[in-house]
Structures are given as structure tokens and as C-alpha cells.
Design an enzyme around this catalytic site. Structure first.
Site, PDB file in Angstrom:
ATOM      1  N   LEU A   1       8.915   0.619   8.444  1.00 27.90           N
ATOM      2  CA  LEU A   1       7.676   1.339   8.180  1.00 27.90           C
ATOM      3  C   LEU A   1       6.607   1.064   9.232  1.00 27.90           C
ATOM      4  CD1 LEU A   1       5.986   3.142   6.262  1.00 27.90           C
ATOM      5  CD2 LEU A   1       5.318   1.041   5.057  1.00 27.90           C
ATOM      6  N   ASP A   2       6.154   2.130   9.911  1.00 26.98           N
ATOM      7  CA  ASP A   2       5.056   2.081  10.882  1.00 26.98           C
ATOM      8  C   ASP A   2       5.306   1.085  12.019  1.00 26.98           C
ATOM      9  OD1 ASP A   2       3.602   4.012   9.478  1.00 26.98           O
ATOM     10  OD2 ASP A   2       2.633   2.512   8.204  1.00 26.98           O
ATOM     11  N   GLN A   3       6.577   0.882  12.367  1.00 23.97           N
ATOM     12  CA  GLN A   3       6.913  -0.067  13.432  1.00 23.97           C
ATOM     13  C   GLN A   3       7.622   0.592  14.611  1.00 23.97           C
ATOM     14  OE1 GLN A   3       5.987  -3.402  13.354  1.00 23.97           O
ATOM     15  NE2 GLN A   3       4.875  -2.759  11.536  1.00 23.97           N
TER      16      GLN A   3
ATOM     17  N   GLY B   1       1.085   0.670   6.543  1.00 27.45           N
ATOM     18  CA  GLY B   1       1.296   1.145   5.182  1.00 27.45           C
ATOM     19  C   GLY B   1       0.136   1.948   4.638  1.00 27.45           C
TER      20      GLY B   1
END
Length: 300
Positions: free
Chosen positions: A243-245, A217
Site C-alpha cells: 500500500l502506497d509504496q 493509507g
């Protein structure tokens, strides 16, 4: 077009006009390599690069990437694709047959930070990224002059919480009308919607200014400073709903210590970010990445 880049691209296009790339993933079984090699032999193809990987020690999957020279590849593309379908069916393969001379059309999304964008365009001008950068899209006007000085179209699409659906609609229309193959988020500080991501599976690459999965994040450098980390890094990954995965493509790190301020961490981090993203982009353009589950196989 930059004359040096034009000459290099013309050389690559001519040199690789009969070169194909075959990417394969399937359950690991005896005889896969032999069958693929036999098919290439029957096509009068010459293997110039071959990589393979098996996860037989865990879930029993097989991955392969082959570059090969084949007489009249462009003219025979449909015929080759049809004949390999028979090989693929016998092993229930997921596969792609690509032309190495085909340049993907790319769009770069950016906000205010310029270091990743500059690195990409520098590599592009030197002919190191074999692609057509069709546009740069931004939610700020900051980069317009720099981008347009390179002869690349710049599209300013402001984004607010209230206007985000309309902004994404305009972005998607741009991508579709320009037949964009690949989207690069070069420090584009907006979260893409599920609809955007679903339309471009494994074709949107982001650079996260942290060594994921740490500090997901916003404001990762500030949080890293507060935590007193001794290593900072950056992660290039494909974008998914979460998110960001998304599947990680490339990562790198630099050592830091207690003397480094937040600003110093950011300075060090910018150098890592731009090189990590450039490598990930290059591998994608060269069809060196195979995605399975939430992981990647990178034949670099």
C-alpha cells in the site's frame, strides 16, 4: 470527439508517424552511447531528443531515452526492432522501441472526488494528453453525468467488502476487452488486489493525497493536521502490492501553518493533487519514465 482535440491529435499522429522512442536500461559499460548512435546512423535516423543517466557512483546502472525521426518508421518497425536486438544483446539491455504516434488506451478509476478527474479530462480535451480515454470506472454513480457529457463511457461497478472479488473480476474483464494500456486512479478510494496489480505492472498510476512516505493509507490530511505539519503535498506513484509504496513518479508540496483547518488543508491539497497526477500521467504517456527496483528515472 472534441473538434479541437481531434485536430490536434490528427496533427500529432501525422507529424510523429516516423518518430520512434527508444528506452534503455542496463549495466553501465563503455561504448553504449556510441553503439546506439551508430545504429541510429545506419538506420538513417535523426535524433531529436536524447537523455541519459548513470548510477555509476552507486550500483552502476545506465538509463537512456532517445526520440528519433526515421524514414518509413511504421513500415520498418519490425525490421528496426530486429536489428536493435543485436545491439541490445551485446550490452544485455532491457529495452523498448515505441512509436511516438501510437496513442495508449487509458481507463480512469474514480470514486466521489472530482478534482483529479476534471483536471485530466480538461487536459485531454485540450489535446495535452495524447491518449484515448476509453472509459471511466467508478464505485459510485456521482460522476456519471459529468463523464457521459464528455462522450466518454461510464461504468458503475459498486464495491463492498463482500463483493470486491466479483467487482475486480468485472473491472479486469472491462480492461481486457477494451485492450487498455494504462489505468489511472484519480482518487479511487479502493485498494487493488495483488492479482489486479500483477496483471498491470507499472501500468497503474495512483495519486496519494500526501507527500509519501509520510501519512500512508487513509485520512492523511487529518493525520497531518494532528501532527501540525508545515508542508503538505501529493504523490503520483505506480501501484504495487504494498500500500502506497510503489515507485514514485512525481511529488509537489505547499506550505501551510497552524491557522489552516483540516478543510483548508484539503482545499490546498486538492490543487496539488490534480497537477501532480496530470504531470505523472503525461510523462507515462510520452514514455518518459523508466522503473528500476522501487525507483523511477523520469526524463521530463
Amino acid at each position: 470527439m472534441n473538434s479541437y482535440r481531434q485536430k490536434k491529435f490528427e496533427y500529432v499522429t501525422h507529424r510523429y508517424q516516423n518518430r520512434g522512442r527508444l528506452l534503455i536500461s542496463c549495466n553501465d559499460k563503455p561504448g553504449i552511447v556510441a553503439k546506439v548512435s551508430q545504429w541510429l546512423f545506419e538506420c538513417k535516423a535523426n535524433i531529436v531528443e536524447s537523455n541519459q543517466y548513470s548510477t555509476s557512483h552507486t550500483d552502476g546502472l545506465f538509463f537512456m531515452r532517445i526520440e528519433f525521426e526515421c524514414p518509413d518508421f511504421q513500415k520498418r518497425y519490425s525490421e528496426l526492432k530486429k536489428s536493435f536486438h543485436e545491439v541490445a544483446s551485446s550490452f544485455e539491455m532491457d529495452w523498448q522501441l515505441q512509436s511516438a504516434s501510437n496513442r495508449k488506451k487509458t481507463a480512469i478509476f474514480v470514486s466521489k472526488e472530482d478534482h483529479c478527474l476534471q483536471e485530466l479530462l480538461w487536459n485531454y480535451e485540450r489535446g495535452e494528453l495524447y491518449t484515448d480515454i476509453a472509459m471511466v470506472v467508478s464505485n459510485h454513480e456521482t460522476m456519471r453525468e459529468f463523464v457521459e457529457s464528455k462522450g466518454i463511457p461510464f461504468h458503475y461497478i459498486p464495491v463492498t467488502k463482500e463483493t470486491k472479488p466479483e467487482a475486480e473480476k468485472a473491472q479486469l474483464e472491462l480492461l481486457e476487452s477494451n485492450e487498455i494500456d494504462f489505468v489511472i486512479l484519480a482518487r479511487y478510494m479502493q485498494i487493488l488486489s495483488s492479482d489486479f496489480v500483477i496483471r498491470h505492472p507499472n501500468r497503474v498510476m495512483n495519486i496519494h493525497h500526501s507527500f509519501l512516505p509520510a501519512f500512508v493509507g487513509a485520512k492523511p490530511y487529518e493525520r497531518a493536521y494532528e501532527r501540525g505539519v508545515k508542508l503538505i503535498g501529493a504523490t503520483a506513484h505506480y501501484v504495487t502490492d504494498e500500500l502506497d509504496q510503489g515507485p514514485i513518479v512525481e511529488q509537489d508540496i505547499e506550505r501551510v501553518d497552524h491557522r489552516d483547518s483540516i478543510e483548508e488543508l484539503k482545499r490546498i491539497g486538492r490543487s496539488v493533487e490534480k497537477s501532480v497526477l496530470a504531470r505523472g500521467v503525461k510523462w507515462h504517456l510520452e514514455d518518459r519514465i523508466l522503473v528500476y527496483g522501487n525507483k523511477t528515472i523520469v526524463f521530463d
